[in-house]
Design a protein around this motif. Structure first.
Motif, PDB file in Angstrom:
ATOM      1  N   LEU A 134       1.205  -1.379   0.800  1.00  9.72           N
ATOM      2  CA  LEU A 134       0.013   0.074  -0.205  1.00  9.72           C
ATOM      3  C   LEU A 134       0.824   1.128   0.031  1.00  9.72           C
ATOM      4  CD1 LEU A 134      -1.850   1.539   0.379  1.00  9.72           C
ATOM      5  CD2 LEU A 134      -3.082   1.051   2.642  1.00  9.72           C
ATOM      6  N   LEU A 135       1.760   1.504   1.227  1.00  4.91           N
ATOM      7  CA  LEU A 135       3.330   2.466   0.897  1.00  4.91           C
ATOM      8  C   LEU A 135       3.606   2.477  -0.222  1.00  4.91           C
ATOM      9  CD1 LEU A 135       4.307   2.444   4.414  1.00  4.91           C
ATOM     10  CD2 LEU A 135       2.638   3.703   3.780  1.00  4.91           C
ATOM     11  N   GLN A 136       3.893   1.909  -0.705  1.00  2.00           N
ATOM     12  CA  GLN A 136       4.562   1.834  -2.806  1.00  2.00           C
ATOM     13  C   GLN A 136       3.696   2.313  -3.820  1.00  2.00           C
ATOM     14  OE1 GLN A 136       6.034  -2.266  -3.376  1.00  2.00           O
ATOM     15  NE2 GLN A 136       8.017  -2.101  -2.009  1.00  2.00           N
ATOM     16  N   ILE A 137       1.678   2.431  -3.436  1.00  2.00           N
ATOM     17  CA  ILE A 137       1.537   2.076  -4.755  1.00  2.00           C
ATOM     18  C   ILE A 137       0.930   4.282  -3.948  1.00  2.00           C
ATOM     19  CG2 ILE A 137      -0.721   2.200  -5.322  1.00  2.00           C
ATOM     20  CD1 ILE A 137      -0.498  -1.087  -5.012  1.00  2.00           C
ATOM     21  N   LEU A 138       0.692   3.945  -3.016  1.00  2.00           N
ATOM     22  CA  LEU A 138       0.589   5.266  -2.449  1.00  2.00           C
ATOM     23  C   LEU A 138       1.512   6.220  -2.474  1.00  2.00           C
ATOM     24  CD1 LEU A 138      -2.299   6.983  -1.642  1.00  2.00           C
ATOM     25  CD2 LEU A 138      -0.713   6.574   1.011  1.00  2.00           C
ATOM     26  N   TRP A 139       2.396   5.922  -2.608  1.00  2.00           N
ATOM     27  CA  TRP A 139       3.889   7.247  -2.873  1.00  2.00           C
ATOM     28  C   TRP A 139       4.399   7.029  -3.897  1.00  2.00           C
ATOM     29  CZ3 TRP A 139       7.534  10.360  -2.055  1.00  2.00           C
ATOM     30  CH2 TRP A 139       8.170  10.833  -2.735  1.00  2.00           C
ATOM     31  N   SER A 140       4.275   5.827  -5.150  1.00  2.00           N
ATOM     32  CA  SER A 140       3.746   6.075  -6.538  1.00  2.00           C
ATOM     33  C   SER A 140       3.085   7.179  -7.050  1.00  2.00           C
ATOM     34  CB  SER A 140       3.637   4.358  -7.290  1.00  2.00           C
ATOM     35  OG  SER A 140       3.508   4.788  -8.689  1.00  2.00           O
ATOM     36  N   SER A 141       1.653   6.779  -6.588  1.00  2.00           N
ATOM     37  CA  SER A 141       0.596   7.800  -7.080  1.00  2.00           C
ATOM     38  C   SER A 141       1.211   8.895  -6.865  1.00  2.00           C
ATOM     39  CB  SER A 141      -0.934   7.352  -6.230  1.00  2.00           C
ATOM     40  OG  SER A 141      -0.953   5.887  -6.680  1.00  2.00           O
ATOM     41  N   ILE A 142       1.189   9.732  -5.637  1.00  2.00           N
ATOM     42  CA  ILE A 142       1.572  10.741  -5.246  1.00  2.00           C
ATOM     43  C   ILE A 142       2.677  11.598  -5.575  1.00  2.00           C
ATOM     44  CG2 ILE A 142       3.287  12.440  -3.280  1.00  2.00           C
ATOM     45  CD1 ILE A 142       1.424  10.468  -0.688  1.00  2.00           C
TER      46      ILE A 142
ATOM     47  N   GLY B 179      -2.793  -2.403 -16.286  1.00  2.00           N
ATOM     48  CA  GLY B 179      -2.289  -3.136 -14.771  1.00  2.00           C
ATOM     49  C   GLY B 179      -0.535  -3.179 -14.168  1.00  2.00           C
ATOM     50  N   ASN B 180       0.495  -2.444 -15.661  1.00  2.00           N
ATOM     51  CA  ASN B 180       1.698  -2.434 -14.936  1.00  2.00           C
ATOM     52  C   ASN B 180       2.009  -1.419 -14.425  1.00  2.00           C
ATOM     53  OD1 ASN B 180       2.432  -5.222 -16.549  1.00  2.00           O
ATOM     54  ND2 ASN B 180       2.717  -3.997 -18.612  1.00  2.00           N
ATOM     55  N   VAL B 181       1.109  -0.292 -14.471  1.00  2.00           N
ATOM     56  CA  VAL B 181       1.204   0.989 -13.106  1.00  2.00           C
ATOM     57  C   VAL B 181       0.358   1.228 -12.380  1.00  2.00           C
ATOM     58  CG1 VAL B 181       1.651   3.415 -13.719  1.00  2.00           C
ATOM     59  CG2 VAL B 181       2.655   1.851 -15.150  1.00  2.00           C
ATOM     60  N   LYS B 182       0.878   0.979 -11.267  1.00  2.00           N
ATOM     61  CA  LYS B 182      -1.022   0.438 -10.149  1.00  2.00           C
ATOM     62  C   LYS B 182      -0.556   2.217  -9.147  1.00  2.00           C
ATOM     63  CE  LYS B 182      -0.512  -4.310  -9.798  1.00  2.00           C
ATOM     64  NZ  LYS B 182      -0.320  -5.151  -8.409  1.00  2.00           N
ATOM     65  N   THR B 183      -2.165   2.268  -8.967  1.00  2.00           N
ATOM     66  CA  THR B 183      -2.145   3.435  -8.500  1.00  2.00           C
ATOM     67  C   THR B 183      -3.143   3.565  -7.650  1.00  2.00           C
ATOM     68  OG1 THR B 183      -3.530   4.784 -10.149  1.00  2.00           O
ATOM     69  CG2 THR B 183      -1.312   5.371 -10.293  1.00  2.00           C
ATOM     70  N   PHE B 184      -3.331   4.433  -6.785  1.00  2.00           N
ATOM     71  CA  PHE B 184      -3.536   4.183  -5.485  1.00  2.00           C
ATOM     72  C   PHE B 184      -5.656   4.043  -5.941  1.00  2.00           C
ATOM     73  CE2 PHE B 184      -6.265   5.744  -1.393  1.00  2.00           C
ATOM     74  CZ  PHE B 184      -5.817   4.878  -1.025  1.00  2.00           C
ATOM     75  N   THR B 185      -5.818   5.039  -7.332  1.00  2.00           N
ATOM     76  CA  THR B 185      -7.560   4.790  -7.451  1.00  2.00           C
ATOM     77  C   THR B 185      -7.309   3.161  -7.994  1.00  2.00           C
ATOM     78  OG1 THR B 185      -6.662   5.849  -9.736  1.00  2.00           O
ATOM     79  CG2 THR B 185      -8.220   7.877  -7.853  1.00  2.00           C
ATOM     80  N   ILE B 186      -6.716   2.401  -8.826  1.00  2.00           N
ATOM     81  CA  ILE B 186      -6.431   1.434  -9.053  1.00  2.00           C
ATOM     82  C   ILE B 186      -6.986   0.042  -8.160  1.00  2.00           C
ATOM     83  CG2 ILE B 186      -4.554  -0.596 -10.606  1.00  2.00           C
ATOM     84  CD1 ILE B 186      -6.255   1.625 -13.095  1.00  2.00           C
ATOM     85  N   LEU B 187      -6.479   0.511  -6.993  1.00  2.00           N
ATOM     86  CA  LEU B 187      -6.024   0.216  -5.868  1.00  2.00           C
ATOM     87  C   LEU B 187      -7.606   0.023  -5.227  1.00  2.00           C
ATOM     88  CD1 LEU B 187      -4.639  -2.610  -4.683  1.00  2.00           C
ATOM     89  CD2 LEU B 187      -4.075  -0.589  -2.864  1.00  2.00           C
ATOM     90  N   MET B 188      -7.802   1.139  -5.291  1.00  2.00           N
ATOM     91  CA  MET B 188      -9.381   1.649  -4.506  1.00  2.00           C
ATOM     92  C   MET B 188     -10.371   1.314  -5.071  1.00  2.00           C
ATOM     93  SD  MET B 188     -10.499   5.809  -2.581  1.00  2.00           S
ATOM     94  CE  MET B 188     -10.352   6.212  -4.643  1.00  2.00           C
ATOM     95  N   VAL B 189     -10.664   1.782  -5.914  1.00  2.00           N
ATOM     96  CA  VAL B 189     -12.004   1.600  -6.921  1.00  2.00           C
ATOM     97  C   VAL B 189     -12.826   0.080  -6.982  1.00  2.00           C
ATOM     98  CG1 VAL B 189     -13.226   1.911  -9.363  1.00  2.00           C
ATOM     99  CG2 VAL B 189     -11.759   3.792  -8.449  1.00  2.00           C
TER     100      VAL B 189
END
Length: 273
Positions: free
Chosen positions: A62-70, A215-225
């Protein structure tokens, strides 16, 4: 008597607006710890920490995806502001062939539905080798964010004008220094608005990120929606709370950076040494 009624009306309006913000926020927090909450009961029937333990189990991912999204959204926001400043100044302060065409292209993304845009740009990016890559996602987000940034900065640039820059040039400043010390500090509030708007547009992109990122680039919305769509309210509310908290935190950082610039970097061309 009239002033008293006006004061009461303003107070009621403020209370209603505050309730419209706080009630959904409190409900969101309650659902994090709620296992069952059915109509018509006003309070949850069953509380549980299941969702929190489930999220804690994948904290690292989660932290990795969150940091990538930010990071992606911040890059998009900064690029939107820089391009928006240059575009707004070019349209408002200069004359050149095709000026109206450039202005039309700045509002074109507003007219194209997001689904149509995503399908079309995916084909183009596949041919260019930008699909399934962070660069492609950033460019796609940038195209969607730029119209908001340009429109906001155009309004600010039209209000500020170029007279102070011209005065600074007469006093011996270079073109860049004249802009940096006179116009830029006055534009900073509207630039901050443009950066914030571009950031939230990028951070909240789901379908476009899914299409271009593949699907290779994961962002927070990809995880949340998917959790929002599946009806898993506990997990969805945790992600929504994180989404809100991170967004407010980043906006605070943007505002702090703008304040530091105003205090130490800009607006001092006319100050005596």
């Amino acid at each position: 008597m009239k002033n008293k009624r006006k004061s009461i009306f303003i107070s009621i309006t403020q209370f209603v607006l505050l309730a419209a913000i706080l009630v959904p926020a409190v409900t969101l927090l309650l659902w994090i710890f709620t296992e069952r909450w059915t109509w018509p009961d006003l309070a949850p029937q069953v509380f549980s920490k299941r969702a929190i333990f489930e999220i804690a189990g994948r904290k690292k991912e989660l932290l990795q995806i969150l940091w990538s999204s930010i990071l992606i959204s911040t890059v998009v926001a900064v690029l939107s502001a820089v391009i928006g400043i240059m575009t707004a100044r070019a349209i408002l302060l200069y004359r050149f062939p095709g000026k109206q065409v450039v202005y039309f292209f700045t509002i074109l993304p507003f007219m194209v539905p997001a689904t149509v845009f995503a399908m079309g740009i995916q084909i183009t990016f596949i041919k260019m080798g930008l699909n399934n890559r962070i660069t492609g996602v950033i460019i796609a987000h940038l195209i969607c964010s730029l119209p908001y940034a340009i429109r906001l900065i155009m309004d600010g640039t039209a209000a500020v004008g170029s007279r102070l820059e011209e005065q600074a040039r007469v006093l011996g400043a270079s073109p860049f220094k004249a802009f940096y010390k006179t116009s830029l500090p006055m534009l900073m509030p509207v630039i901050l608005s443009a950066v914030s708007m571009s950031y939230i547009v990028s951070f909240s992109q789901y379908f476009l990120t899914l299409m271009i990122g593949g699907g290779n680039v994961k962002t927070f919305t990809i995880l949340m929606v998917p959790y929002l769509q599946s009806g898993n309210r506990n997990i969805a509310c945790i992600y929504s709370t994180l989404f809100l908290g991170v967004t407010l935190l980043v906006f605070g950082v943007f505002e702090w950076a703008a304040g530091r610039f105003m205090k130490h970097g800009g607006g001092e061309f006319y100050t005596s040494e």
